[in-house]
Design an enzyme around this catalytic site. Sequence first.
Site, PDB file in Angstrom:
ATOM      1  N   PHE A   1      28.223  39.245 -28.909  1.00 63.62           N
ATOM      2  CA  PHE A   1      27.194  38.738 -27.953  1.00 63.62           C
ATOM      3  C   PHE A   1      26.201  38.455 -28.931  1.00 63.62           C
ATOM      4  CE2 PHE A   1      23.889  38.777 -24.670  1.00 63.62           C
ATOM      5  CZ  PHE A   1      23.854  38.078 -24.207  1.00 63.62           C
TER       6      PHE A   1
ATOM      7  N   ASP B   1      30.531  48.352 -26.298  1.00 63.74           N
ATOM      8  CA  ASP B   1      29.218  47.331 -25.339  1.00 63.74           C
ATOM      9  C   ASP B   1      30.244  46.857 -24.251  1.00 63.74           C
ATOM     10  OD1 ASP B   1      28.120  45.286 -23.897  1.00 63.74           O
ATOM     11  OD2 ASP B   1      26.913  44.303 -25.418  1.00 63.74           O
TER      12      ASP B   1
ATOM     13  N   ARG C   1      32.237  29.425 -16.847  1.00 65.30           N
ATOM     14  CA  ARG C   1      32.812  30.937 -16.606  1.00 65.30           C
ATOM     15  C   ARG C   1      32.748  31.345 -15.213  1.00 65.30           C
ATOM     16  NH1 ARG C   1      29.750  35.511 -19.857  1.00 65.30           N
ATOM     17  NH2 ARG C   1      27.975  35.001 -18.582  1.00 65.30           N
TER      18      ARG C   1
ATOM     19  N   TYR D   1      22.907  44.828 -14.277  1.00 59.30           N
ATOM     20  CA  TYR D   1      22.959  43.979 -13.473  1.00 59.30           C
ATOM     21  C   TYR D   1      24.781  42.949 -13.432  1.00 59.30           C
ATOM     22  CZ  TYR D   1      21.931  42.193 -17.877  1.00 59.30           C
ATOM     23  OH  TYR D   1      21.886  41.599 -19.332  1.00 59.30           O
ATOM     24  N   LYS D   2      25.675  42.990 -14.002  1.00 62.94           N
ATOM     25  CA  LYS D   2      26.663  42.839 -14.074  1.00 62.94           C
ATOM     26  C   LYS D   2      27.466  43.132 -12.529  1.00 62.94           C
ATOM     27  CE  LYS D   2      26.220  41.241 -18.538  1.00 62.94           C
ATOM     28  NZ  LYS D   2      25.833  39.622 -18.711  1.00 62.94           N
TER      29      LYS D   2
HETATM   30  C1  LIG Z   1      28.191  41.690 -23.997  1.00 59.91           C
HETATM   31  C2  LIG Z   1      26.373  41.502 -23.288  1.00 59.91           C
HETATM   32  N1  LIG Z   1      26.115  42.432 -24.252  1.00 59.91           N
HETATM   33  C3  LIG Z   1      23.944  42.652 -23.978  1.00 59.91           C
HETATM   34  C4  LIG Z   1      23.890  41.120 -22.885  1.00 59.91           C
HETATM   35  C5  LIG Z   1      22.635  41.587 -22.918  1.00 59.91           C
HETATM   36  O1  LIG Z   1      21.643  42.895 -23.003  1.00 59.91           O
HETATM   37  P1  LIG Z   1      20.275  42.912 -22.929  1.00 59.91           P
HETATM   38  O2  LIG Z   1      21.160  43.860 -21.647  1.00 59.91           O
HETATM   39  O3  LIG Z   1      19.264  43.158 -23.518  1.00 59.91           O
HETATM   40  O4  LIG Z   1      19.625  42.176 -21.500  1.00 59.91           O
HETATM   41  C6  LIG Z   1      24.844  41.083 -22.659  1.00 59.91           C
HETATM   42  C7  LIG Z   1      23.755  40.164 -21.086  1.00 59.91           C
HETATM   43  O5  LIG Z   1      24.334  38.805 -20.918  1.00 59.91           O
HETATM   44  C8  LIG Z   1      26.055  40.596 -22.516  1.00 59.91           C
HETATM   45  O6  LIG Z   1      27.174  39.782 -22.152  1.00 59.91           O
END
Ligand SMILES: Cc1ncc(COP(=O)(O)O)c(C=O)c1O
Length: 411
Positions: free
Chosen positions: A125, A196, A370, A221-222
Amino acid sequence: LRTRADFEAMDAKDPLRCRRDRFALPDGLVYLDGNSLGALPKATAAVLQEVVQQEWGRDLITSWNRHGWIDLPRRVGAAIARLIGAGPDEVVVTDSISINLFKLACAALRLRPGRRVVLSERGGFPTDLYMIQGLSELMDGRVELRLVAADELEAALDADVALLMLNHVDYRSGRLLDMGRLTRAAHEAGALVLFDLAHSAGALPVELRAHDVDLAVGCGYKYLNGGPGAPAFLFVAARLQEAMRQPLSGWFGHAAPFAFEEAYRPAAGVARFLSGTPPILSLRALEAGLETFDGVDPGALREKSMRLTQLFIELIEERCAGFGLDVASPRDPKRRGSHVAVRHAEGHAVSKALIARGVIGDFRAPDLMRFGFAPLYNRYVDVFDSVEAMHAILSTNAWKDAVFQHRESVT
Ligand SMILES: Cc1ncc(COP(=O)(O)O)c(C=O)c1O
């Protein structure tokens, strides 16, 4: 051939069937984007109304003590800990994944003096990579981001690597990494490991402690249903906390924030990874989101998620053969998270045509659609209905309509 009734029968037997009632999903909509923004829990609006009207409106600043606002980052962290196999004192909710990665990567590098490399996977990401790039610039190149293909990670773990930083589930393909194996490999090479969990927390059982993972981050938020812009979480194994120092040493991570001392002294434990004032409204919404998991068997969640994604893959290939679709996710459900990626040369237009028909997935450039299956609220009929919609769009070329060609700023 399978009919809609077959899928209705699977829903009737689903032990998680009633969980959907906890969510305010619009009738007639097939929501397959819980991997980007989780659905709204019915309880959230009332919780927020209470916080706004009673706590903020009536009790004002006394709410920091009276309603425990000050404890929310730890309290909500402890609720997340249960979903990721961590201890209650190992998780705190704060900031975004991006900021938390910066804090943890700095702290990890300081624990491994003499090693300058953060090793990660090519195609991970982007924000994760950007944050290490920023850190490298700040350090005038004394920190190096090394990117290799997923199957080269173990070979690339040499004596320069301070931190192995990985996406547990790949945001595009949905591929699930072997957490235990990679953690062991990192440790054997003398490196720390950071996962992550953006696409795994709340979607499948994560076992941070059992695998001896050092560090992790994830978002609210997911799959955790915390709402748009919900704060993120970070995990630091208890055995490392006292030795770690993070650079964003704000007052909320101070040992005594209200002593207003001039010199920074880190708080004990995971609280030292806090920086500034926590977003109380968002924390309370995230707490309400996490309550949708109360009493849920993580094994049952995983079982359903694997079945939903497997059925979706099978049905797409059966029903939409010959339309230029290509499943880009691993075939083995054990190697997959809870979303399925499907490639199509005109994926962006197809994805918009699906949304116009009430099937919400999303799109990742250049050609991936997706479809996320949140096992708490997605149904087996959602699999059937979404594939039928896909078939209708591809067989009539409905996606060619001019209205579907425009790129929105958020895909
Ligand atoms: C794997 C991953 N890391 C990080 C993020 C986003 O991070 P942040 O909370 O800094 O917006 C996402 C967002 O979709 C993600 O899919």
